[in-house]
Structure formats: structure tokens, C-alpha cells
Design an enzyme around this catalytic site. Structure first.
Site, PDB file in Angstrom:
ATOM      1  N   GLY A 159      10.223  18.223  10.420  1.00 38.05           N
ATOM      2  CA  GLY A 159       9.563  17.004   9.918  1.00 38.05           C
ATOM      3  C   GLY A 159       8.888  16.265  11.062  1.00 38.05           C
ATOM      4  O   GLY A 159       9.457  16.156  12.142  1.00 38.05           O
ATOM      5  N   ARG A 187       7.353  24.304   8.589  1.00 37.88           N
ATOM      6  CA  ARG A 187       8.680  24.917   8.415  1.00 37.88           C
ATOM      7  C   ARG A 187       8.430  26.429   8.462  1.00 37.88           C
ATOM      8  O   ARG A 187       7.430  26.918   7.943  1.00 37.88           O
ATOM      9  CB  ARG A 187       9.299  24.541   7.065  1.00 37.88           C
ATOM     10  CG  ARG A 187       9.229  23.053   6.769  1.00 37.88           C
ATOM     11  CD  ARG A 187      10.518  22.323   7.073  1.00 37.88           C
ATOM     12  NE  ARG A 187      10.367  20.921   6.685  1.00 37.88           N
ATOM     13  CZ  ARG A 187      11.036  19.916   7.218  1.00 37.88           C
ATOM     14  NH1 ARG A 187      11.925  20.119   8.175  1.00 37.88           N
ATOM     15  NH2 ARG A 187      10.859  18.684   6.806  1.00 37.88           N
ATOM     16  N   ASP A 213      17.259  18.933  14.577  1.00 35.78           N
ATOM     17  CA  ASP A 213      18.369  19.853  14.776  1.00 35.78           C
ATOM     18  C   ASP A 213      17.995  21.326  14.520  1.00 35.78           C
ATOM     19  O   ASP A 213      18.329  22.208  15.314  1.00 35.78           O
ATOM     20  CB  ASP A 213      19.435  19.426  13.760  1.00 35.78           C
ATOM     21  CG  ASP A 213      20.810  19.749  14.201  1.00 35.78           C
ATOM     22  OD1 ASP A 213      21.284  19.112  15.140  1.00 35.78           O
ATOM     23  OD2 ASP A 213      21.391  20.676  13.590  1.00 35.78           O
ATOM     24  N   THR A 273      12.392  12.762  15.303  1.00 38.13           N
ATOM     25  CA  THR A 273      12.651  12.583  13.869  1.00 38.13           C
ATOM     26  C   THR A 273      12.865  11.098  13.606  1.00 38.13           C
ATOM     27  O   THR A 273      13.400  10.400  14.468  1.00 38.13           O
ATOM     28  CB  THR A 273      13.912  13.369  13.398  1.00 38.13           C
ATOM     29  OG1 THR A 273      14.321  12.865  12.113  1.00 38.13           O
ATOM     30  CG2 THR A 273      15.083  13.212  14.337  1.00 38.13           C
ATOM     31  N   ASP A 300      14.906  10.029  11.502  1.00 38.08           N
ATOM     32  CA  ASP A 300      16.244   9.849  10.914  1.00 38.08           C
ATOM     33  C   ASP A 300      17.325   9.403  11.901  1.00 38.08           C
ATOM     34  O   ASP A 300      18.393   8.978  11.487  1.00 38.08           O
ATOM     35  CB  ASP A 300      16.702  11.165  10.257  1.00 38.08           C
ATOM     36  CG  ASP A 300      15.761  11.607   9.149  1.00 38.08           C
ATOM     37  OD1 ASP A 300      15.158  10.730   8.514  1.00 38.08           O
ATOM     38  OD2 ASP A 300      15.617  12.824   8.937  1.00 38.08           O
ATOM     39  N   ASP A 332      19.223  11.233  13.664  1.00 38.11           N
ATOM     40  CA  ASP A 332      20.419  12.010  13.321  1.00 38.11           C
ATOM     41  C   ASP A 332      20.669  13.173  14.292  1.00 38.11           C
ATOM     42  O   ASP A 332      21.232  14.191  13.906  1.00 38.11           O
ATOM     43  CB  ASP A 332      20.295  12.544  11.884  1.00 38.11           C
ATOM     44  CG  ASP A 332      19.078  13.451  11.704  1.00 38.11           C
ATOM     45  OD1 ASP A 332      18.232  13.530  12.608  1.00 38.11           O
ATOM     46  OD2 ASP A 332      18.979  14.096  10.642  1.00 38.11           O
ATOM     47  N   ARG A 376      17.891  11.118   5.617  1.00 41.81           N
ATOM     48  CA  ARG A 376      18.705  12.284   5.222  1.00 41.81           C
ATOM     49  C   ARG A 376      20.182  11.866   5.146  1.00 41.81           C
ATOM     50  O   ARG A 376      20.489  10.877   4.503  1.00 41.81           O
ATOM     51  CB  ARG A 376      18.475  13.456   6.181  1.00 41.81           C
ATOM     52  CG  ARG A 376      17.053  14.015   6.040  1.00 41.81           C
ATOM     53  CD  ARG A 376      16.973  15.456   6.418  1.00 41.81           C
ATOM     54  NE  ARG A 376      17.155  15.636   7.851  1.00 41.81           N
ATOM     55  CZ  ARG A 376      16.903  16.765   8.491  1.00 41.81           C
ATOM     56  NH1 ARG A 376      16.486  17.822   7.830  1.00 41.81           N
ATOM     57  NH2 ARG A 376      17.063  16.849   9.784  1.00 41.81           N
TER      58      ARG A 376
HETATM   59  P1  ADP Z   1      14.210  19.831  11.845  1.00 36.65           P
HETATM   60  O1  ADP Z   1      13.866  20.434  13.158  1.00 36.65           O
HETATM   61  O2  ADP Z   1      13.446  18.581  11.574  1.00 36.65           O
HETATM   62  O3  ADP Z   1      15.708  19.717  11.662  1.00 36.65           O
HETATM   63  P2  ADP Z   1      14.203  22.154  10.075  1.00 36.65           P
HETATM   64  O4  ADP Z   1      15.675  22.162   9.859  1.00 36.65           O
HETATM   65  O5  ADP Z   1      13.335  22.408   8.890  1.00 36.65           O
HETATM   66  O6  ADP Z   1      13.656  20.790  10.697  1.00 36.65           O
HETATM   67  O7  ADP Z   1      13.885  23.257  11.180  1.00 36.65           O
HETATM   68  C1  ADP Z   1      12.571  23.438  11.634  1.00 36.65           C
HETATM   69  C2  ADP Z   1      12.327  24.886  11.916  1.00 36.65           C
HETATM   70  O8  ADP Z   1      13.212  25.332  12.942  1.00 36.65           O
HETATM   71  C3  ADP Z   1      12.588  25.827  10.759  1.00 36.65           C
HETATM   72  O9  ADP Z   1      11.506  25.877   9.844  1.00 36.65           O
HETATM   73  C4  ADP Z   1      12.772  27.146  11.488  1.00 36.65           C
HETATM   74  O10 ADP Z   1      11.516  27.658  11.885  1.00 36.65           O
HETATM   75  C5  ADP Z   1      13.516  26.712  12.749  1.00 36.65           C
HETATM   76  N1  ADP Z   1      14.974  26.898  12.580  1.00 36.65           N
HETATM   77  C6  ADP Z   1      15.820  26.128  11.870  1.00 36.65           C
HETATM   78  N2  ADP Z   1      17.074  26.618  11.914  1.00 36.65           N
HETATM   79  C7  ADP Z   1      17.023  27.733  12.663  1.00 36.65           C
HETATM   80  C8  ADP Z   1      17.985  28.708  13.076  1.00 36.65           C
HETATM   81  N3  ADP Z   1      19.274  28.630  12.708  1.00 36.65           N
HETATM   82  N4  ADP Z   1      17.568  29.732  13.859  1.00 36.65           N
HETATM   83  C9  ADP Z   1      16.274  29.835  14.230  1.00 36.65           C
HETATM   84  N5  ADP Z   1      15.314  28.948  13.866  1.00 36.65           N
HETATM   85  C10 ADP Z   1      15.670  27.916  13.094  1.00 36.65           C
END
Ligand code: ADP
Length: 323
Positions: A11, A72, A103, A127, A129, A131, A173
Site C-alpha cells: 500500500g 501487489r 511488513d 504505511t 497504518d 503497524d 488495518r
Molecule cells: P505491505 O508491504 O504494505 O504489508 P503486502 O502485504 O501486500 O503489503 O506485501 C507487498 C508485497 O510484498 C506483496 O505483494 C509481495 O510481492 C511481497 N511479499 C509479501 N509477503 C511476502 C513473502 N512472505 N515472501 C515474499 N514476498 C512477499
């Protein structure tokens, strides 16, 4: 360290551009080439990687969103997909990657540093959030907070004209920080967050008590991670007969020009990320604690339970000020 890359992922949040700018300018200042990866991990695997110059980040510090775009990319969780991304960095001789995101984005960076020892990774918390462990504040939180304050101040005008109870649903969130901080800043009667318990009967009694005392309006801030504004309204009106209106602030909270606090935080964290890469650090997220820059291992960031970034004293104060 001769070449690094930077990407934004997950995000978006206001201040990401300021963080990219700091990474680019600090690196170039130290004679390091910088590459921008467009659309996060999606661009990494699709080889959407372009050299950034000093001018590439001109006129960006005040802009919301991220000029590198975000995306994403669930397929990045697969090792063979990541191998393509790693190869795209290697073929350019890139030795360090700065990932600005949440995260999930940090997890992608951690995997890269596990699977490719010659590429260092550093995460910057971006972010709204608030968080992410390992920092008191994330980039974008302050701007979103100010957007909420601005919106609620406007809603308050109409609330008091019609003697209404307004329920404002804010983002975050699973984290209640935006609700707690904004509730304190707008003088909300009630703040409902995922971290603290609530009793709707008590809340209803408090609102009724306020009405009996001649209060013109009541503001309830509810964190999306706890319940929706609509379910808050239907629970509340089981106990009292009030004209309760719901306002879901939604994505306006993610936009806008970053506040001064977010621009400074982004600049400091961006600069620090480059310093860490230059000194050989890897698999760490940068943050700010008690106004000091710190770096925390990704493993520590992931393994701890979610850090609580407010004190009991702050919680007590919200109660004391909303009588
Ligand atoms: P944020 O970074 O805001 O928490 P997401 O959870 O959607 O957002 O994660 C962003 C991107 O990071 C995902 O679309 C994916 O490409 C990558 N990602 C998330 N989790 C993993 C993971 N366990 N291993 C590898 N890449 C990941």
C-alpha cells in the site's frame, strides 16, 4: 557499494517520494549509482528497472503517492519467481536494495537477502497504518492523521448544527493508532480500537449523559480493524435513541501532500538506509525510536508481537479528556 536499487511496494503512503528522493540523493552524493524499480516486486521480476539521476527526484518531495508506483505481487512469494528478480539485479551489478513498504514488503526483502548473499537489503517503513515493529512512526502516518483531523473538523460543523452523533471509521488495518491519535486530536467522545476493550452500553450511557448535559454533538472514532462504522451505529442504537450518522473516510487517508513531519522522517530514514548499505548491513528495517534512528533485524521485526506505540498514560488521558 557501487550500485543500489530502490522500490516501493504494498500500500502506498504519503512521504514515499521523499524517502526515494533521500535514497537517491544520498547515494549519488557518495558516488553510488541508483536504479529505480517500477511497480515494486512486479517490476523487479519484469525487469522494469531504470537508472535514476539527481533530477529524477526533483519536484517530488511534496507529492503524495510514489512516482515509482507500487503493486501487489503475490507470485513473489515463490522462490523461482524471486530468482528472476534477483537475476535482474545481479546482471546490473546491483549490490544493495532499499524496499519502502510494509511488513509484507519486508518479507520479500528478507527472502532476497537469504537467497542471495551478495545483495544487501534494507527496509524503510512506509504505511499510514503505523503497524510496523522497530519504529515509533511509519512514513505516512502523520499525513493520514492530519487528513482525518481535517475531515472530522468539517464533519463536526455539520454534526453540531444538527445535534447528531457522528461515527467516523478510520483506516489502520489491525492497528488502532490512527484512531487513537486522531481521537485525541479532535477531542472525540469515544475512541474504539482493536487493542482496547469497549462496552457499547457504557459508550451509549456516556453519549446520553452528554446529550442530557446539553452537548450539541458527539464524535465516535472507530478503527476499521475493530468494527465497521455501520456495525458500530447499529450496536449503539440498540441502547440509545440517537441520530447516528456514519462516515467512512476511506482512501482519502492514503493521499495528499506529506506533512512536514513525514517529509523529515522519510528523508532521515532514506539517508540512514543508504548509510547502512554503505557499512555492509543487510536484512534490517530502519526506524525511529525516541527520536533516534535505529536499525532492527527483519527477524526481530517479524518475530515480536505487534509493538504497542502508545503508553497507558496516553490511553488514560483520552478517557480523562473525553468526560
Ligand atoms: P505491505 O508491504 O504494505 O504489508 P503486502 O502485504 O501486500 O503489503 O506485501 C507487498 C508485497 O510484498 C506483496 O505483494 C509481495 O510481492 C511481497 N511479499 C509479501 N509477503 C511476502 C513473502 N512472505 N515472501 C515474499 N514476498 C512477499
Amino acid at each position: 557499494m557501487k550500485k543500489i536499487a530502490v522500490l516501493t511496494s504494498g500500500g502506498d503512503s504519503p512521504g514515499m517520494n521523499a524517502a526515494i528522493r533521500a535514497v537517491v540523493r544520498k547515494a549519488i552524493y557518495h558516488n553510488i549509482e541508483v536504479y529505480g524499480v517500477y511497480q515494486g516486486y512486479l517490476g523487479l521480476i519484469n525487469d522494469d528497472i531504470h537508472k535514476l539521476e539527481l533530477g529524477s527526484v526533483g519536484d517530488t518531495i511534496q507529492r503524495g503517492g510514489t512516482f515509482l508506483y507500487s503493486a501487489r505481487c503475490p507470485e513473489f512469494k515463490e522462490k523461482d519467481v524471486r530468482a528472476k528478480g534477483i537475476e535482474n539485479l545481479r546482471k546490473r551489478g546491483i549490490e544493495g536494495l532499499v524496499v519502502i513498504g510494509g511488513d509484507g514488503s519486508y518479507r520479500g526483502a528478507q527472502r532476497i537477502s537469504e537467497e542471495c548473499k551478495d545483495i544487501q537489503t534494507i527496509g524503510i517503513p512506509g504505511t499510514i497504518d503505523n503497524d510496523i515493529n522497530g519504529t515509533d512512526f511509519t512514513i505516512g502516518f502523520d499525513t493520514a492523521l492530519n487528513t482525518i483531523i481535517d475531515s472530522v473538523d468539517k464533519i463536526r460543523d455539520t454534526a453540531s448544527s444538527h445535534a447528531r452523533t457522528f461515527i467516523i471509521e478510520v483506516m489502520g488495518r489491525d492497528c488502532g493508532d490512527l484512531a487513537l491519535w486522531s481521537g485525541l486530536a479532535v477531542g472525540a467522545e469515544t475512541i474504539i480500537t482493536p487493542e482496547t476493550s469497549y462496552d457499547m452500553k457504557d459508550i451509549a450511557e456516556k453519549i446520553q449523559h452528554g446529550i442530557d448535559r446539553g452537548k450539541k454533538h458527539s464524535i465516535i472514532i472507530v478503527a476499521e480493524g475493530c468494527m465497521t462504522g455501520d456495525s458500530c451505529a447499529s450496536e449503539l442504537t440498540k441502547y440509545i435513541n440517537v441520530d447516528a450518522r456514519v462516515s467512512v473516510l476511506g482512501h482519502i487517508q492514503r493521499g495528499g501532500s506529506p506533512t512536514g513531519a513525514d517529509r523529515v522522517l522519510a528523508s532521515r530514514l532514506g539517508g540512514y538506509a543508504v548509510e547502512l548499505l554503505m557499512s555492509g548491513d543487510s536484512a534490517k528495517g530502519v526506524g525511529i525510536k525516541d527520536n533516534k534512528l535505529i536499525a532492527t533485524d527483519f527477524n526481530t521485526i517479524f518475530n515480536g508481537s505487534s509493538e504497542v506505540k502508545y503508553t497507558q498514560r496516553m490511553l488514560d488521558l483520552t478517557k480523562e479528556l473525553s468526560i
